[in-house]
Every structure is written in C-alpha cells, then in structure tokens.
Write a protein that holds these residues in place. Sequence first.
Motif, mmCIF file in Angstrom:
data_model
loop_
_atom_site.group_PDB
_atom_site.id
_atom_site.type_symbol
_atom_site.label_atom_id
_atom_site.label_comp_id
_atom_site.label_asym_id
_atom_site.label_seq_id
_atom_site.Cartn_x
_atom_site.Cartn_y
_atom_site.Cartn_z
ATOM 1 N N PHE A 51 0.821 -1.208 0.000
ATOM 2 C CA PHE A 51 0.000 0.000 0.000
ATOM 3 C C PHE A 51 0.863 1.270 0.000
ATOM 4 N N HIS A 52 1.939 1.264 0.793
ATOM 5 C CA HIS A 52 2.767 2.466 0.875
ATOM 6 C C HIS A 52 3.509 2.741 -0.424
ATOM 7 N N ALA A 53 3.935 1.685 -1.106
ATOM 8 C CA ALA A 53 4.611 1.866 -2.392
ATOM 9 C C ALA A 53 3.620 2.450 -3.409
ATOM 10 N N ILE A 54 2.381 1.962 -3.392
ATOM 11 C CA ILE A 54 1.360 2.509 -4.304
ATOM 12 C C ILE A 54 1.066 3.966 -3.944
ATOM 13 N N ALA A 55 1.021 4.249 -2.646
ATOM 14 C CA ALA A 55 0.758 5.630 -2.208
ATOM 15 C C ALA A 55 1.859 6.558 -2.718
ATOM 16 N N PHE A 56 3.083 6.115 -2.576
ATOM 17 C CA PHE A 56 4.224 6.918 -3.032
ATOM 18 C C PHE A 56 4.119 7.187 -4.536
ATOM 19 N N GLU A 57 3.887 6.136 -5.325
ATOM 20 C CA GLU A 57 3.836 6.284 -6.791
ATOM 21 C C GLU A 57 2.638 7.133 -7.229
ATOM 22 N N THR A 58 1.548 7.044 -6.492
ATOM 23 C CA THR A 58 0.342 7.792 -6.854
ATOM 24 C C THR A 58 0.512 9.284 -6.583
ATOM 25 N N ILE A 59 1.060 9.615 -5.431
ATOM 26 C CA ILE A 59 1.106 11.018 -5.010
ATOM 27 C C ILE A 59 2.305 11.755 -5.611
ATOM 28 N N LYS A 60 3.382 11.005 -5.868
ATOM 29 C CA LYS A 60 4.649 11.613 -6.307
ATOM 30 C C LYS A 60 4.504 12.655 -7.430
ATOM 31 N N PRO A 61 3.848 12.332 -8.555
ATOM 32 C CA PRO A 61 3.818 13.332 -9.628
ATOM 33 C C PRO A 61 3.071 14.620 -9.241
ATOM 34 N N TYR A 62 2.179 14.533 -8.264
ATOM 35 C CA TYR A 62 1.404 15.723 -7.878
ATOM 36 C C TYR A 62 2.214 16.679 -6.998
ATOM 37 N N VAL A 63 3.300 16.190 -6.410
ATOM 38 C CA VAL A 63 4.070 17.027 -5.478
ATOM 39 C C VAL A 63 5.533 17.136 -5.910
ATOM 40 N N GLN A 64 5.803 16.666 -7.140
ATOM 41 C CA GLN A 64 7.173 16.639 -7.648
ATOM 42 C C GLN A 64 7.820 18.015 -7.574
ATOM 43 N N GLY A 65 9.079 18.036 -7.134
ATOM 44 C CA GLY A 65 9.791 19.306 -7.029
ATOM 45 C C GLY A 65 9.489 20.052 -5.738
ATOM 46 N N GLU A 66 8.484 19.597 -4.992
ATOM 47 C CA GLU A 66 8.125 20.294 -3.746
ATOM 48 C C GLU A 66 8.315 19.416 -2.521
ATOM 49 N N ILE A 67 8.007 18.126 -2.667
ATOM 50 C CA ILE A 67 8.252 17.191 -1.570
ATOM 51 C C ILE A 67 9.234 16.142 -2.101
ATOM 52 N N PRO A 68 10.464 16.128 -1.585
ATOM 53 C CA PRO A 68 11.460 15.177 -2.093
ATOM 54 C C PRO A 68 11.030 13.719 -1.840
ATOM 55 N N ASP A 69 11.489 12.800 -2.695
ATOM 56 C CA ASP A 69 11.075 11.399 -2.590
ATOM 57 C C ASP A 69 11.225 10.794 -1.184
ATOM 58 N N PRO A 70 12.380 10.950 -0.540
ATOM 59 C CA PRO A 70 12.507 10.317 0.781
ATOM 60 C C PRO A 70 11.514 10.896 1.796
ATOM 61 N N VAL A 71 11.231 12.191 1.670
ATOM 62 C CA VAL A 71 10.254 12.808 2.584
ATOM 63 C C VAL A 71 8.865 12.240 2.310
ATOM 64 N N LEU A 72 8.536 12.112 1.020
ATOM 65 C CA LEU A 72 7.215 11.579 0.672
ATOM 66 C C LEU A 72 7.073 10.130 1.138
ATOM 67 N N GLU A 73 8.142 9.367 1.002
ATOM 68 C CA GLU A 73 8.100 7.974 1.470
ATOM 69 C C GLU A 73 7.749 7.911 2.949
ATOM 70 N N ASP A 74 8.404 8.775 3.717
ATOM 71 C CA ASP A 74 8.164 8.793 5.143
ATOM 72 C C ASP A 74 6.753 9.304 5.452
ATOM 73 N N LEU A 75 6.360 10.320 4.685
ATOM 74 C CA LEU A 75 5.050 10.928 4.893
ATOM 75 C C LEU A 75 3.903 9.924 4.689
ATOM 76 N N VAL A 76 3.995 9.107 3.634
ATOM 77 C CA VAL A 76 2.892 8.158 3.409
ATOM 78 C C VAL A 76 2.902 7.051 4.468
ATOM 79 N N LEU A 77 4.113 6.719 4.962
ATOM 80 C CA LEU A 77 4.174 5.724 6.045
ATOM 81 C C LEU A 77 3.461 6.228 7.293
ATOM 82 N N GLN A 78 3.729 7.505 7.638
ATOM 83 C CA GLN A 78 3.110 8.089 8.831
ATOM 84 C C GLN A 78 1.609 8.280 8.628
ATOM 85 N N ALA A 79 1.227 8.753 7.442
ATOM 86 C CA ALA A 79 -0.182 9.092 7.217
ATOM 87 C C ALA A 79 -1.046 7.833 7.147
ATOM 88 N N PHE A 80 -0.577 6.834 6.398
ATOM 89 C CA PHE A 80 -1.399 5.635 6.192
ATOM 90 C C PHE A 80 -0.892 4.513 7.097
#
Length: 450
Positions: A51-80
Amino acid sequence: MRYYSTRSKAEAVSFAAAALTGLAPDGGLFVPEEIPQYPRYVTASLGSMGFHAIAFETIKPYVQGEIPDPVLEDLVLQAFSFSAPLLPVGDRLMLELFHGPTAAFKDFGARFMARAFSYVRRGAEKPLHILVATSGDTGGAVADGFYGIEGISVTVLYPRGRVSPLQERQIAGLGGNISALAVEGSFDDCQRLVKAALGNESLKKRLALSSANSINVARLIPQAVYYAAAAGKALAGTLDPDGEATPRVKDRGAEGGVRSGSTPLLTVVPSGNFGNLTAGLYAMKMGAPIQGFIAATNINKTVPDYLASGKYEARVSQATISNAMDVGAPSNFERMTAHWSYEALRKMILGVAVADEDTRQAIRRVHDTCGYFLDPHGAVGWEAADRLQGLLPPGPLAVLATAHPAKFAETVEPLTGPVPVPLSLKKVMERRVDARIIPADITALLEVLS
Ligand SMILES: *Cc1c(COP(=O)(O)O)cnc(C)c1O
C-alpha cells in the motif's frame, strides 16, 4: 505539477500554494494542470505492490519538485498507518476504508494533508492556524489528523448539541494543539463564522490562517491511492483475509460468486460532496485497472439527476440516515466538470439514488445473508449495486465501506443486533470533552482567537 482554478487558467500555482490556500482566489477549486500517468512498472505490478509503495507512486507526480522522494516515502508511512482491506462479501467485494483512527475514509485525506502542510511550511515564522467548521465527521478526522503535528494548531467549530457523543469526543477530546468551540447555532452558523474569520484583515495580519475543508487538493489526491491498490488486488485476485476490525459475526456468505481476476474493477462510491469519487476518477485516468463507477447517493440526488438529464440543479440538502452524504450542492462537481464533459462523465459513471427505507433493508438483508455489518453509507452503495443487477458489465464489483458501522450504531443495531465496536472507538468514548461554548457571533470567535 502546477494547479489551476476550475474557473480560470490565468494563474498557475504550486502544490503548496494550492493546498495552503484551499479555495482559489476566484472562488474556484484547484485542479492539477494534467492527470499524470503511472509508469508501466507500476500498472504492471499494482496487485503485488504494498500500500505504501502505491501511495508513493500515486502522489509523487502531484508534489514533484516540492516534496522530495525520501520525505514523501516517510510521509505516506506516517499518514497511512492502517490498512484498506478488500474482502469478499456475498457475490461482491467490500473495500473497507474505516480502519483509521476516526473510523471513516476521511482519515486518509486528513492525515496526509496534515503532514503535507507541516512539511511545506517547515521553517515558516508564524505557526499555522487552521479553522474548520464541521457538522460532525470532517471535524473529527481533521482534528485527529493534525493532532500533535508540529507548527500547526487547529480550531474546530461544531454546532453545540447537534453532533453525536462519539463525534464530540473525536473533536473536543484531544486537547494539545486542537481546540474545540461548541457554537450555539447550526452547522451553517459555524461555516459562516469560519468564512468571516478567514476574511478578517486584522486577524490575517496576526495569524497565518488556513482552512482544511473537503475541497482541498491535499485531501483529494491521497484518496486516489486506495482505488489503485484495490483495483490492482482485484485484478491479481489477491484479496485480503478478514482484518481485525472487520465487523463480522458469522461465516461469510457464498464466495463462489465473487467476480474477480480478468477484467478491471467496477467501484461503487457512496457519495455526498463527490471528493471520494473524483479521486477515483483520477486513479482510473492515471491507469489503475478500473472500468467505471457507480455514484450512489441518498435522496440528495443532484448528481444522479444530472447524469440522467444533463442538467445540473443544486438543491437544499435533506436529512437522511447516511448524513455524511446529505449534500444538495456537491462542491466537487465543479472539479469533475472542469476535467470531463457530460458525455465523458456518463461513460464512466452510473448514478443511483437510494432512500432511507431501502438503505435500512439492505443493512438487514446483508447481515442476515452474509453476517456482515454495513454502515448506512456503505449500505447506500450496496443497495445501488443491487438495483443495477443484470445491467452491469462483467468483472469484479467493489463497494466502498466509508465508515465503520459502530459509528452509526443507533441506526444499525435495531436492524442487526449489537455491532462489535473496534478498540479505537472504545478508546475515544473514554475521552473527556473539553470545548469552549460560544454564541454564533463573529466577535466571540475573534475574541477566542486573539
Ligand atoms: C464524507 C463521507 C461520505 C461522502 O464522501 P464525499 O467525498 O463527500 O462524496 C460518505 N461516507 C462517509 C462515512 C463520509 O464521512
């Protein structure tokens, strides 16, 4: 990704600006300039990805350039931090979206939004102050989502005496960075006060203010995740066993009839403001194996009527037992029609409206035959699918269970007997309510905020 208002393409803004502003300055809703496509390696493996890998791939293009990949990875882990199981029930699938802390699907959006806000405002001088008006459910999810989040405080306004004891504890039982105001008035009064405060110039000079209502893109986008995950699982045939919080008492009904395996998923979405369904459309357009949607409403059937006639007529909402869907002028409609024409929407969505008596009968029937407890919102979805029996294309069918039935025990239990209460809700009932009572008056609100 750039975002535009649904009303004009004059000014593009970043994800952070769209999220923190909420509503566009011209009164429109923010939409991404395009709906991105999943890369092939994602669509090919949705059924086996976590689920977290899908969350990362889904949200990534919408926040590209603003939320770096490692931050987004951590963010989806905490959120979901909870699951979204897809289970066979009778001849169809249930996608249970109620395993989060407030036992409704709004946890997905609220928890992501809280962490995204906190990240995009890192280093900001003033702490962010969020104002939300709620008729019940949204306030709980937002309060819980932002609870303990650094640099942000939240004030929730709710109509005093008009929310359930459970909802009041979810809103006013947290403390810390969450304040609750019990307003002597209606939900509309609460909304009016929030709008007035957000527009108050002297307040805006002193505080960094924002709202967190359901039209926020930062709540919408994370909701696409569970559609993609469920569609992947349905196609791969990797269904979940019963989850811990799955409210069952007896053996499930016959499973032989579950249609799964080769064709894309058909999803039934119990809808009110249509944020959930819009997120589903995003997931489908990104390339998740979804063939279409059934928009299931209660008697507040503005969108099913639009799909039937091509005419959009907003109405005054009517009270029902699926009260989180009592919306006569769905705000995300503007977003849907900004992306798609009437003809395109008709190809993707079938609309069905269900009255309370039929909703009750569905709750009773599904419990009798399958031992499964539906909440009134999920039951609207189940009944809508029943109405379309024989008219639906082949393929797996999943109904979204948007809330845990124990949240609506007063409606469900007379039809089914006692509903098992998940631990998270039991804990909420032990909280003490700590709310300040204020009159429905802007000077009273401004005084509290100063
Ligand atoms: C908010 C809510 C809905 C409606 O979702 P929309 O995105 O507004 O269409 C349905 N069910 C439950 C339990 C809700 O809380």
